[in-house]
Design a protein around this motif. Structure first.
Motif, mmCIF file in Angstrom:
data_model
loop_
_atom_site.group_PDB
_atom_site.id
_atom_site.type_symbol
_atom_site.label_atom_id
_atom_site.label_comp_id
_atom_site.label_asym_id
_atom_site.label_seq_id
_atom_site.Cartn_x
_atom_site.Cartn_y
_atom_site.Cartn_z
ATOM 1 N N PHE A 1 32.403 -52.546 154.054
ATOM 2 C CA PHE A 1 32.635 -51.120 153.815
ATOM 3 C C PHE A 1 31.351 -50.443 153.355
ATOM 4 C CE2 PHE A 1 33.831 -47.866 150.634
ATOM 5 C CZ PHE A 1 34.388 -46.951 151.504
ATOM 6 N N VAL A 2 30.706 -51.070 152.368
ATOM 7 C CA VAL A 2 29.503 -50.474 151.793
ATOM 8 C C VAL A 2 28.371 -50.450 152.812
ATOM 9 C CG1 VAL A 2 27.697 -51.008 150.150
ATOM 10 C CG2 VAL A 2 30.047 -50.942 149.386
ATOM 11 N N THR A 3 28.236 -51.525 153.565
ATOM 12 C CA THR A 3 27.152 -51.588 154.554
ATOM 13 C C THR A 3 27.352 -50.537 155.642
ATOM 14 O OG1 THR A 3 27.079 -53.948 154.151
ATOM 15 C CG2 THR A 3 25.888 -53.144 156.050
ATOM 16 N N GLY B 1 36.050 -43.014 135.067
ATOM 17 C CA GLY B 1 34.804 -43.018 134.298
ATOM 18 C C GLY B 1 33.824 -44.038 134.846
ATOM 19 N N MET B 2 34.360 -45.213 135.193
ATOM 20 C CA MET B 2 33.502 -46.276 135.721
ATOM 21 C C MET B 2 32.856 -45.829 137.033
ATOM 22 S SD MET B 2 34.518 -50.193 136.434
ATOM 23 C CE MET B 2 35.929 -49.859 137.427
ATOM 24 N N VAL B 3 33.656 -45.247 137.911
ATOM 25 C CA VAL B 3 33.119 -44.803 139.207
ATOM 26 C C VAL B 3 32.069 -43.724 138.999
ATOM 27 C CG1 VAL B 3 33.692 -43.631 141.363
ATOM 28 C CG2 VAL B 3 35.165 -45.432 140.505
ATOM 29 N N LYS B 4 32.374 -42.789 138.109
ATOM 30 C CA LYS B 4 31.463 -41.665 137.874
ATOM 31 C C LYS B 4 30.127 -42.157 137.305
ATOM 32 C CE LYS B 4 31.707 -37.100 135.770
ATOM 33 N NZ LYS B 4 32.495 -36.324 134.811
ATOM 34 N N GLU B 5 30.221 -43.093 136.357
ATOM 35 C CA GLU B 5 29.008 -43.552 135.698
ATOM 36 C C GLU B 5 28.173 -44.465 136.577
ATOM 37 O OE1 GLU B 5 29.533 -45.315 131.802
ATOM 38 O OE2 GLU B 5 30.761 -43.581 131.313
ATOM 39 N N ASN B 6 28.838 -45.338 137.342
ATOM 40 C CA ASN B 6 28.101 -46.389 138.036
ATOM 41 C C ASN B 6 27.904 -46.134 139.516
ATOM 42 O OD1 ASN B 6 27.823 -48.352 135.771
ATOM 43 N ND2 ASN B 6 30.028 -48.064 135.791
ATOM 44 N N ALA B 7 28.702 -45.250 140.092
ATOM 45 C CA ALA B 7 28.530 -44.991 141.510
ATOM 46 C C ALA B 7 28.082 -43.552 141.755
ATOM 47 C CB ALA B 7 29.823 -45.274 142.258
ATOM 48 N N GLY B 8 28.047 -42.746 140.708
ATOM 49 C CA GLY B 8 27.560 -41.383 140.865
ATOM 50 C C GLY B 8 28.647 -40.415 141.295
ATOM 51 N N PRO C 1 39.806 -43.832 145.060
ATOM 52 C CA PRO C 1 41.042 -44.607 145.288
ATOM 53 C C PRO C 1 40.768 -46.041 145.725
ATOM 54 C CG PRO C 1 41.232 -42.452 146.273
ATOM 55 C CD PRO C 1 39.809 -42.590 145.836
ATOM 56 N N PHE C 2 39.706 -46.225 146.500
ATOM 57 C CA PHE C 2 39.361 -47.566 146.960
ATOM 58 C C PHE C 2 39.006 -48.463 145.771
ATOM 59 C CE2 PHE C 2 36.002 -50.486 148.584
ATOM 60 C CZ PHE C 2 36.818 -51.244 149.398
ATOM 61 N N ILE C 3 38.097 -47.978 144.916
ATOM 62 C CA ILE C 3 37.697 -48.764 143.749
ATOM 63 C C ILE C 3 38.887 -48.978 142.820
ATOM 64 C CG2 ILE C 3 36.177 -48.830 141.754
ATOM 65 C CD1 ILE C 3 34.575 -49.029 144.216
ATOM 66 N N CYS D 1 31.196 -50.764 142.508
ATOM 67 C CA CYS D 1 30.644 -49.432 142.255
ATOM 68 C C CYS D 1 29.134 -49.432 142.406
ATOM 69 C CB CYS D 1 30.969 -48.979 140.828
ATOM 70 S SG CYS D 1 32.632 -48.419 140.632
ATOM 71 N N VAL D 2 28.489 -50.461 141.859
ATOM 72 C CA VAL D 2 27.033 -50.524 141.931
ATOM 73 C C VAL D 2 26.578 -50.625 143.382
ATOM 74 C CG1 VAL D 2 25.043 -51.925 141.320
ATOM 75 C CG2 VAL D 2 26.824 -51.517 139.637
ATOM 76 N N TYR D 3 27.276 -51.463 144.176
ATOM 77 C CA TYR D 3 26.923 -51.588 145.594
ATOM 78 C C TYR D 3 27.137 -50.258 146.307
ATOM 79 C CZ TYR D 3 27.260 -56.582 144.536
ATOM 80 O OH TYR D 3 27.100 -57.806 143.980
ATOM 81 N N LEU D 4 28.219 -49.599 145.933
ATOM 82 C CA LEU D 4 28.547 -48.321 146.544
ATOM 83 C C LEU D 4 27.439 -47.306 146.266
ATOM 84 C CD1 LEU D 4 30.840 -47.048 148.119
ATOM 85 C CD2 LEU D 4 31.833 -46.300 145.984
#
Lengths: 247, 216, 74
Positions: free
Chosen positions: A126-128, A70-77, A85-87, A237-240
Motif C-alpha cells: 500500500f505504502v509503496t 493523534g498517532m496518525v497526526k503526529e507520526n504520519a503528518g 481509517p486504514f491505520i 504511520c512512519v512508513y506512510l
C-alpha cells in the motif's frame, strides 16, 4: 495434555475447498471474526447514545479514536488524514487479536507469521504504491538521502534498498515473535505447575510459584499486547509518512 | 485494606491449589502427561507428531489464513471507514462545536458581566464623588453658619458688655454723685454740730469736690 | 543423537543475541531517564521515540528467539 506449542495449532471448523486451495474456516478465522465483531461492536454499540457527556463504552470508543487520530497526526503528518481509517483498522485488528489471545483457551491469530506477514505486506505494498502514485519515479529518491556525495551513494543506496525491503519482514516478525514468545512462556510456566502438582503434597504447594510467576507474566503480556499493536500501527504511520512526504 | 487483599490472595492461592490438586487426583495420567509434554516440548519431541514442529511453519494452513485475514480485515476496514469512524468523528465534532459555542457564549457573558461591573464601578465612583461633594458642602455651610453665629454672638456679647459697662459707669457716676451729696450733707451736718456754724451748701460742695479730687 | 545435541547448542548460541539486546535496552532507558531527569517537562515528547526504540531493540532479541525456535522445532 497440550505442549506449549499446541496452542498455536490450526483447527478446522468448516471445510471449505475452493479450486484446489483449502480456504477452510478455522479457529484462526473464527478469532479474526470475533475480533472484528468486538471492535465494530465497541465502536457502534458504544457510540449508539451519541451522548454529549460520554458513558463508559463511549469513552473507550472515543479514547481509541483520539489515540489513533493523534498517532496518525503526529507520526504520519496532516496529509495522512485520508488514511486514518486504514491505520485505525490495523491497530484495532492487531490489538483485538492480541487481547483475544490472552483469554485462556483462545487462539492468538497474531501469533501466526503468515497472518502478520500478510498484514505487513499489505501495509508495505500500500505504502509503496501510494509513494509511486504520489511522486512517480521521484519516489526512488527515498533510497538516496538529499546531499549524499556520489562516492558514498554507492554504499548508501544498497543499504537503503535492503532496509526498505526488510520493513515488512521486521514488522511481521516482531509481532509474531512477541506473541509466540509470550504465549509459549505462559504455557511453559503453567506446565511447570502441572508437573509439580503431580509430585504430591510438596509439589502442590511448590506448584504455586509458577502460578504466581504466570500472574506477573500475564500482566506483562497485557502490556506487550497493547504495545505491539501500537508499534505495528506506529511503524505503519512512519512508513506512510515516508511515502507521503519523502524526506 | 492490607488484611483484605491478603485474604483475597490466600483465597486465590487456595483455589489454585485445589484446582490443580483435583485435576491431579482425578486424572493421575494428566499430571504425568503434562510432565511429559513439557519435557517433550523442551527436548523438541513435542512437535514431532504434527508436521514440522511449529504450527506456524506448516504451509497447509497458509492459504486459508491469508484468505481469512484479508476477508476479515477488509470487512473491518469497510465497517470502520463507512460506519463506525464517521459516527465517532461526528460526535467528537459536535462536542467540539458545542464546547466552542459554549466558550463563545461564556466569553460574551463575561464581557457583559464586565460591562455591568464597569457601570457599577462608575456608579460607585460617582456616588462617592457626590457624597464627598455633599459632605464638603454641608461642612462648608456648617462652617459658615458657625462663623456667622460666632460673629453674631461676639457682636451681641460685645454690645452687652458695652451696655453693661455703660450701666456700670452710670451706676458708678450715680454712686459717685451720691457719695458727694452724702459726704457734703455729712460734712455740713458735722460742721454744724461741731462748730455750730451752718455752712452754705455751695461751699461744702466745692470743698467736698476738692477733697474727692484729691483722693481720687 | 549427535544432531539433536547440536540443535540444543545451536539454540543456546542463538540466544546469545540477548547480550546485545540487554545492553541496547539498558542504553535506551538510561538515555530516557537522563533526558527525563534533565527536562521532565519534555517526557510526553519522548514517549513515541521510546516505544519505537523499545520495539526495535526488543525485536532483535525476538528474532534470535525465533531462530532458536526454528532450530529446535524444525
Amino acid at each position: 495434555m497440550a505442549g506449549p506449542l499446541e496452542q498455536f495449532e490450526i483447527k478446522q471448523i468448516v471445510h471449505l475447498p475452493v479450486g484446489g486451495l483449502d480456504l477452510s474456516f478455522t479457529n484462526s478465522a473464527l478469532h479474526m471474526v470475533a475480533a472484528i465483531v468486538l471492535a465494530t461492536g465497541l465502536l457502534i454499540y458504544g457510540m449508539r447514545g451519541r451522548a454529549m457527556v460520554p458513558g463508559r463504552l463511549q469513552s473507550m470508543a472515543e479514547l481509541l479514536y483520539e489515540f489513533v487520530a493523534g498517532m496518525v497526526k503526529e507520526n504520519a503528518g496532516e496529509k495522512a488524514r485520508p488514511y486514518f481509517p486504514f491505520i485505525f483498522s490495523l491497530f484495532v485488528f492487531v490489538l483485538f487479536g492480541n487481547l483475544l489471545g490472552l483469554i485462556p483457551m483462545a487462539f492468538t491469530f497474531t501469533s501466526h507469521i503468515i497472518v502478520t506477514f500478510a498484514l505487513a505486506m499489505m501495509v508495505f505494498l500500500f505504502v509503496t504504491i501510494l509513494g509511486f502514485v504520489r511522486h512517480g519515479l521521484h519516489f526512488l529518491h527515498l533510497f538516496l538521502p538529499e546531499g549524499t556525495p556520489w562516492f558514498i551513494a554507492w554504499l548508501v543506496i544498497p543499504i537503503e534498498i535492503i532496509s526498505y525491503f526488510v520493513r515488512p519482514v521486521s514488522l511481521s516478525v516482531r509481532l509474531f515473535a512477541n506473541m509466540l514468545a509470550g504465549h509459549t512462556m505462559l504455557k511453559v510456566f503453567a506446565g511447570f505447575s502441572v508437573s509439580l502438582a503431580g509430585m504430591g503434597a510438596v509439589g502442590l504447594v511448590g506448584g504455586l510459584v509458577p502460578v504466581a510467576m504466570n500472574v506477573a507474566l500475564f500482566g506483562l503480556e497485557f502490556l506487550v499486547a497493547a504495545i505491539q499493536a501500537y508499534v505495528f500501527a506506529l511503524l505503519s504511520c512512519v512508513y506512510l509518512r515516508d511515502a507521503l512526504e519523502l524526506h | 485494606m492490607r488484611i483484605h487483599s491478603l485474604k483475597r490472595w490466600s483465597v486465590c492461592a487456595a483455589v489454585a491449589v485445589l484446582a490443580v490438586g483435583v485435576v491431579a487426583v482425578v486424572d493421575p495420567a494428566f499430571a504425568q502427561d503434562a510432565a511429559h509434554a513439557v519435557g517433550d516440548a523442551a527436548t523438541g519431541h513435542g512437535g514431532e507428531h504434527h508436521s514440522g514442529g511449529l504450527p506456524q511453519l506448516n504451509p497447509a494452513s497458509y492459504a486459508s489464513q491469508i484468505f481469512w485475514t484479508f476477508v476479515t480485515f477488509g470487512l473491518l476496514l469497510w465497517l470502520m471507514s463507512k460506519v463506525a469512524l464517521p459516527r465517532v468523528g461526528e460526535v467528537l465534532e459536535a462536542r467540539q462545536e458545542k464546547i466552542a459555542n459554549d466558550l463563545d457564549k461564556a466569553g460574551a457573558l463575561k464581557a457583559e458581566a464586565e460591562a455591568v461591573m464597569q457601570a457599577y464601578e462608575k456608579a460607585i465612583t460617582e456616588a462617592r464623588a457626590n457624597a464627598h461633594k455633599v459632605i464638603a458642602d454641608s461642612v462648608a455651610a456648617a462652617d459658615a453658619e458657625g462663623a456667622r453665629r460666632n460673629s453674631e454672638l461676639a457682636a451681641d456679647l460685645a454690645q452687652r458688655a458695652r451696655a453693661a459697662e455703660e450701666r456700670i459707669q452710670a451706676a458708678q457716676q450715680a454712686a459717685l454723685g451720691n457719695v458727694r451729696t452724702v459726704s457734703a450733707e455729712a460734712a455740713q451736718a458735722a460742721v454744724e454740730r461741731l462748730v455750730g456754724v451752718s455752712l452754705g451748701a455751695d461751699m461744702v460742695g466745692t470743698t467736698v469736690d476738692a477733697v474727692l479730687k484729691e483722693r481720687a | 543423537m549427535e544432531a539433536e545435541a547440536a540443535k540444543f547448542i545451536g539454540a543456546g548460541l542463538a540466544m546469545l543475541a540477548l547480550l546485545g539486546v540487554g545492553i541496547g535496552l539498558g542504553n535506551l532507558f538510561s538515555g530516557l531517564y537522563q533526558a527525563a531527569a534533565r527536562n521532565p517537562a519534555a517526557i510526553p515528547a519522548y514517549r513515541t521515540f521510546i516505544f519505537i526504540g523499545f520495539a526495535l531493540t526488543e525485536a532483535a532479541g525476538l528474532f534470535a528467539l525465533v531462530i532458536a525456535f526454528l532450530i529446535l522445532f524444525s
